[in-house]
Scaffold this motif. Structure first.
Motif, PDB file in Angstrom:
ATOM      1  N   LYS A 169     -49.699   5.881 -28.933  1.00 10.25           N
ATOM      2  CA  LYS A 169     -48.751   6.874 -29.478  1.00 10.25           C
ATOM      3  C   LYS A 169     -47.709   7.315 -28.444  1.00 10.25           C
ATOM      4  O   LYS A 169     -46.600   7.703 -28.803  1.00 10.25           O
ATOM      5  CB  LYS A 169     -49.510   8.092 -30.025  1.00 10.25           C
ATOM      6  N   MET A 170     -48.052   7.231 -27.170  1.00 15.30           N
ATOM      7  CA  MET A 170     -47.088   7.621 -26.138  1.00 15.30           C
ATOM      8  C   MET A 170     -45.962   6.584 -26.024  1.00 15.30           C
ATOM      9  O   MET A 170     -44.853   6.897 -25.631  1.00 15.30           O
ATOM     10  CB  MET A 170     -47.778   7.740 -24.774  1.00 15.30           C
ATOM     11  N   VAL A 171     -46.296   5.344 -26.378  1.00 15.56           N
ATOM     12  CA  VAL A 171     -45.324   4.251 -26.254  1.00 15.56           C
ATOM     13  C   VAL A 171     -44.478   4.107 -27.516  1.00 15.56           C
ATOM     14  O   VAL A 171     -43.271   3.869 -27.440  1.00 15.56           O
ATOM     15  CB  VAL A 171     -46.063   2.920 -25.954  1.00 15.56           C
ATOM     16  N   THR A 172     -45.117   4.279 -28.678  1.00 15.54           N
ATOM     17  CA  THR A 172     -44.393   4.052 -29.933  1.00 15.54           C
ATOM     18  C   THR A 172     -43.567   5.264 -30.368  1.00 15.54           C
ATOM     19  O   THR A 172     -42.758   5.161 -31.281  1.00 15.54           O
ATOM     20  CB  THR A 172     -45.361   3.662 -31.073  1.00 15.54           C
ATOM     21  N   GLN A 173     -43.727   6.400 -29.722  1.00 11.43           N
ATOM     22  CA  GLN A 173     -42.949   7.589 -30.098  1.00 11.43           C
ATOM     23  C   GLN A 173     -41.443   7.298 -29.964  1.00 11.43           C
ATOM     24  O   GLN A 173     -41.024   6.454 -29.151  1.00 11.43           O
ATOM     25  CB  GLN A 173     -43.343   8.783 -29.219  1.00 11.43           C
ATOM     26  N   ALA A 174     -40.637   8.025 -30.746  1.00 16.32           N
ATOM     27  CA  ALA A 174     -39.195   7.755 -30.824  1.00 16.32           C
ATOM     28  C   ALA A 174     -38.500   7.791 -29.456  1.00 16.32           C
ATOM     29  O   ALA A 174     -37.567   7.032 -29.220  1.00 16.32           O
ATOM     30  CB  ALA A 174     -38.536   8.752 -31.771  1.00 16.32           C
ATOM     31  N   ASP A 175     -38.961   8.650 -28.565  1.00 17.18           N
ATOM     32  CA  ASP A 175     -38.304   8.781 -27.261  1.00 17.18           C
ATOM     33  C   ASP A 175     -38.600   7.626 -26.314  1.00 17.18           C
ATOM     34  O   ASP A 175     -37.993   7.533 -25.241  1.00 17.18           O
ATOM     35  CB  ASP A 175     -38.697  10.105 -26.585  1.00 17.18           C
ATOM     36  N   VAL A 176     -39.525   6.770 -26.678  1.00 19.34           N
ATOM     37  CA  VAL A 176     -39.841   5.612 -25.829  1.00 19.34           C
ATOM     38  C   VAL A 176     -39.571   4.321 -26.606  1.00 19.34           C
ATOM     39  O   VAL A 176     -38.918   3.418 -26.123  1.00 19.34           O
ATOM     40  CB  VAL A 176     -41.309   5.653 -25.334  1.00 19.34           C
ATOM     41  N   LYS A 177     -40.078   4.246 -27.798  1.00 19.14           N
ATOM     42  CA  LYS A 177     -39.874   3.124 -28.724  1.00 19.14           C
ATOM     43  C   LYS A 177     -40.806   1.951 -28.455  1.00 19.14           C
ATOM     44  O   LYS A 177     -41.506   1.506 -29.338  1.00 19.14           O
ATOM     45  CB  LYS A 177     -38.419   2.656 -28.741  1.00 19.14           C
ATOM     46  N   HIS A 215     -52.599  -4.961 -17.621  1.00 21.47           N
ATOM     47  CA  HIS A 215     -53.604  -4.295 -16.802  1.00 21.47           C
ATOM     48  C   HIS A 215     -53.078  -2.939 -16.319  1.00 21.47           C
ATOM     49  O   HIS A 215     -53.765  -1.920 -16.417  1.00 21.47           O
ATOM     50  CB  HIS A 215     -53.983  -5.183 -15.618  1.00 21.47           C
ATOM     51  N   GLU A 216     -51.861  -2.929 -15.819  1.00 17.34           N
ATOM     52  CA  GLU A 216     -51.277  -1.693 -15.287  1.00 17.34           C
ATOM     53  C   GLU A 216     -51.119  -0.615 -16.370  1.00 17.34           C
ATOM     54  O   GLU A 216     -51.120   0.574 -16.068  1.00 17.34           O
ATOM     55  CB  GLU A 216     -49.902  -1.970 -14.654  1.00 17.34           C
ATOM     56  N   HIS A 217     -50.944  -1.037 -17.622  1.00 17.58           N
ATOM     57  CA  HIS A 217     -50.684  -0.076 -18.705  1.00 17.58           C
ATOM     58  C   HIS A 217     -51.868   0.082 -19.651  1.00 17.58           C
ATOM     59  O   HIS A 217     -51.725   0.655 -20.729  1.00 17.58           O
ATOM     60  CB  HIS A 217     -49.437  -0.518 -19.496  1.00 17.58           C
ATOM     61  N   ARG A 218     -53.043  -0.421 -19.247  1.00 22.84           N
ATOM     62  CA  ARG A 218     -54.181  -0.472 -20.175  1.00 22.84           C
ATOM     63  C   ARG A 218     -54.660   0.903 -20.642  1.00 22.84           C
ATOM     64  O   ARG A 218     -55.228   1.017 -21.716  1.00 22.84           O
ATOM     65  CB  ARG A 218     -55.348  -1.261 -19.545  1.00 22.84           C
ATOM     66  N   GLU A 219     -54.413   1.934 -19.850  1.00 22.27           N
ATOM     67  CA  GLU A 219     -54.940   3.261 -20.214  1.00 22.27           C
ATOM     68  C   GLU A 219     -53.938   4.090 -21.021  1.00 22.27           C
ATOM     69  O   GLU A 219     -54.247   5.200 -21.426  1.00 22.27           O
ATOM     70  CB  GLU A 219     -55.327   4.030 -18.945  1.00 22.27           C
ATOM     71  N   ILE A 220     -52.752   3.564 -21.237  1.00 21.94           N
ATOM     72  CA  ILE A 220     -51.720   4.361 -21.926  1.00 21.94           C
ATOM     73  C   ILE A 220     -51.985   4.353 -23.437  1.00 21.94           C
ATOM     74  O   ILE A 220     -51.965   3.288 -24.059  1.00 21.94           O
ATOM     75  CB  ILE A 220     -50.299   3.784 -21.689  1.00 21.94           C
ATOM     76  N   PRO A 221     -52.211   5.522 -24.053  1.00 21.57           N
ATOM     77  CA  PRO A 221     -52.407   5.558 -25.512  1.00 21.57           C
ATOM     78  C   PRO A 221     -51.158   5.052 -26.236  1.00 21.57           C
ATOM     79  O   PRO A 221     -50.030   5.338 -25.820  1.00 21.57           O
ATOM     80  CB  PRO A 221     -52.636   7.045 -25.801  1.00 21.57           C
ATOM     81  N   GLU A 272     -43.814   8.967  -9.948  1.00 24.75           N
ATOM     82  CA  GLU A 272     -42.474   9.099 -10.553  1.00 24.75           C
ATOM     83  C   GLU A 272     -42.522   9.020 -12.075  1.00 24.75           C
ATOM     84  O   GLU A 272     -41.499   9.118 -12.741  1.00 24.75           O
ATOM     85  CB  GLU A 272     -41.560   7.979 -10.025  1.00 24.75           C
ATOM     86  N   ILE A 273     -43.713   8.815 -12.612  1.00 25.55           N
ATOM     87  CA  ILE A 273     -43.844   8.649 -14.068  1.00 25.55           C
ATOM     88  C   ILE A 273     -43.730  10.007 -14.776  1.00 25.55           C
ATOM     89  O   ILE A 273     -44.380  10.981 -14.396  1.00 25.55           O
ATOM     90  CB  ILE A 273     -45.200   7.996 -14.425  1.00 25.55           C
ATOM     91  N   ARG A 274     -42.862  10.062 -15.773  1.00 25.63           N
ATOM     92  CA  ARG A 274     -42.776  11.233 -16.672  1.00 25.63           C
ATOM     93  C   ARG A 274     -42.722  10.694 -18.091  1.00 25.63           C
ATOM     94  O   ARG A 274     -41.676  10.190 -18.509  1.00 25.63           O
ATOM     95  CB  ARG A 274     -41.525  12.076 -16.401  1.00 25.63           C
ATOM     96  N   ILE A 275     -43.795  10.799 -18.831  1.00 28.02           N
ATOM     97  CA  ILE A 275     -43.812  10.285 -20.198  1.00 28.02           C
ATOM     98  C   ILE A 275     -43.201  11.343 -21.117  1.00 28.02           C
ATOM     99  O   ILE A 275     -43.668  12.492 -21.121  1.00 28.02           O
ATOM    100  CB  ILE A 275     -45.252   9.939 -20.629  1.00 28.02           C
ATOM    101  N   PRO A 276     -42.131  11.007 -21.855  1.00 23.49           N
ATOM    102  CA  PRO A 276     -41.489  12.007 -22.705  1.00 23.49           C
ATOM    103  C   PRO A 276     -42.509  12.718 -23.612  1.00 23.49           C
ATOM    104  O   PRO A 276     -43.367  12.060 -24.201  1.00 23.49           O
ATOM    105  CB  PRO A 276     -40.506  11.178 -23.548  1.00 23.49           C
ATOM    106  N   ASN A 277     -42.391  14.006 -23.698  1.00 25.46           N
ATOM    107  CA  ASN A 277     -43.271  14.865 -24.503  1.00 25.46           C
ATOM    108  C   ASN A 277     -44.720  14.928 -24.017  1.00 25.46           C
ATOM    109  O   ASN A 277     -45.558  15.579 -24.638  1.00 25.46           O
ATOM    110  CB  ASN A 277     -43.261  14.457 -25.985  1.00 25.46           C
ATOM    111  N   TYR A 278     -45.042  14.243 -22.925  1.00 28.38           N
ATOM    112  CA  TYR A 278     -46.405  14.304 -22.386  1.00 28.38           C
ATOM    113  C   TYR A 278     -46.423  14.687 -20.914  1.00 28.38           C
ATOM    114  O   TYR A 278     -47.352  15.331 -20.451  1.00 28.38           O
ATOM    115  CB  TYR A 278     -47.146  12.976 -22.586  1.00 28.38           C
TER     116      TYR A 278
END
Lengths: 178, 135
Positions: A139-147, A131-137, A168-174
């Motif tokens: 591609k932001m999660v599977t990118q190499a900097d997150v995995k 539920h907390e992560h339902r809006e996260i695309p 405090e959230i900073r998504i790498p490359n986004y």
């Protein structure tokens, strides 16, 4: 007031707690923060947390035990010989110390409602996490900097100290998450 | 006498492993000899082969020690599943390495299981430690 809030949060984190699900607008209310009373950790408790962070954190983010209920941690600790496909066995004494730590700090809520009787092995399988992560695309999660969603600290910049506030959230490359 | 002590300390530092781990290797050596009468000491070249060759790992997929530790033991490695950075394995690059028998034992067991899907023999463990010490 902000200073007091930050101090209270810091004290809570030192006590081994997790600052969860706080919406940023709530953080402005003093009563929210001042209700926390931090119990200082004993020397032994500190050593246990350090052991947990050293042993489990050697391979992955040392997830705060509050994210899963007791039966999840028991299942995890009773299958370390095949821990997500790897051998993560510990010496018997460390195994016991870490299992006790996880179980005694586990979530008091079952967190698995709606999972059809399954015992969650991954925090990311729990309905609350989804539920907390339902809006996260994706591609932001599977990118190499997150995995994967397993790497909390890739985006939650203060996850290691147990703080998961939205600002405090900073998504790498986004960047930050609005 | 003092001179001997200095020489001893110098040679210990050259061994790139703590006295505790040297002792552990001596025990591995005894076991290796008991298991194989033609055993005549650990060998870094055999250790390198163990470390760099690819095998069917615990997950049934091709896996090598170098999958995570890379072929340069002085560099950081990376856990191939989680992406977590692994400190260098070489005791020269990372003085923490090969200082605790408990740590050495734990990782040898785990990583032989992950890469070889079985535990290593005493000779294999000693060979791979010898290779790590010399790199």
């Amino acid at each position: 007031m902000r200073k007091l809030l930050n101090l209270s949060v810091a004290a809570l984190l030192l006590a081994g707690g997790v600052y969860l699900y706080a919406e940023d607008e709530h953080e402005e209310h003093e009563h929210h923060a001042s209700s926390f009373v931090a119990k200082p950790m004993s020397k032994q408790e500190k050593a246990t947390v350090l052991l947990y962070q050293k042993e489990c954190g050697a391979c992955h983010f040392a997830y705060q035990p509050e994210f899963l209920p007791k039966r999840s941690w028991d299942k995890t600790m009773n299958s370390l010989n095949n821990h997500f496909g790897t051998d993560a066995t510990l010496d018997p004494s460390d195994h016991k110390t870490i299992q006790n730590y996880l179980v005694s700090h586990a979530s008091k809520n079952d967190r698995m409602t709606g999972m059809g009787g399954e015992i969650a092995m991954r925090i990311s399988e729990t309905p609350n996490f989804k539920h907390e992560h339902r809006e996260i695309p994706k591609k932001m999660v599977t990118q190499a900097d997150v995995k994967s969603f397993a790497n909390c600290a890739s985006c939650h910049t203060k996850a290691a100290s147990g703080s998961y506030r939205e600002r405090e959230i900073r998504i790498p490359n986004y960047g930050s998450w609005e | 006498m003092k001179y001997l002590a200095i020489v001893w300390m110098f040679s210990m530092s050259l061994m790139a492993a703590s006295p505790e781990v040297v002792q552990y290797m001596n025990e591995l050596s005894k076991t290796a000899k008991a298991e194989n009468s033609s055993f005549s000491g650990f060998d870094a070249a055999r250790g390198k082969e163990i470390f760099t060759s690819t095998h069917t790992g615990k997950q049934g997929k091709p896996m090598a020690c170098t999958s995570c530790h890379t072929t340069n033991l002085s560099n950081n490695g990376k856990n191939s599943l989680t992406g977590k950075v692994i400190d260098p394995l070489s005791p020269r690059a990372n003085p923490q390495r090969l200082t605790s028998t408990k740590e050495v034992n734990k990782w040898l067991k785990r990583n032989f299981m992950d890469v070889y899907a079985r535990e290593g023999s005493a000779q294999e463990k000693g060979d791979v430690l010898t290779y790590i010490m010399k790199n």
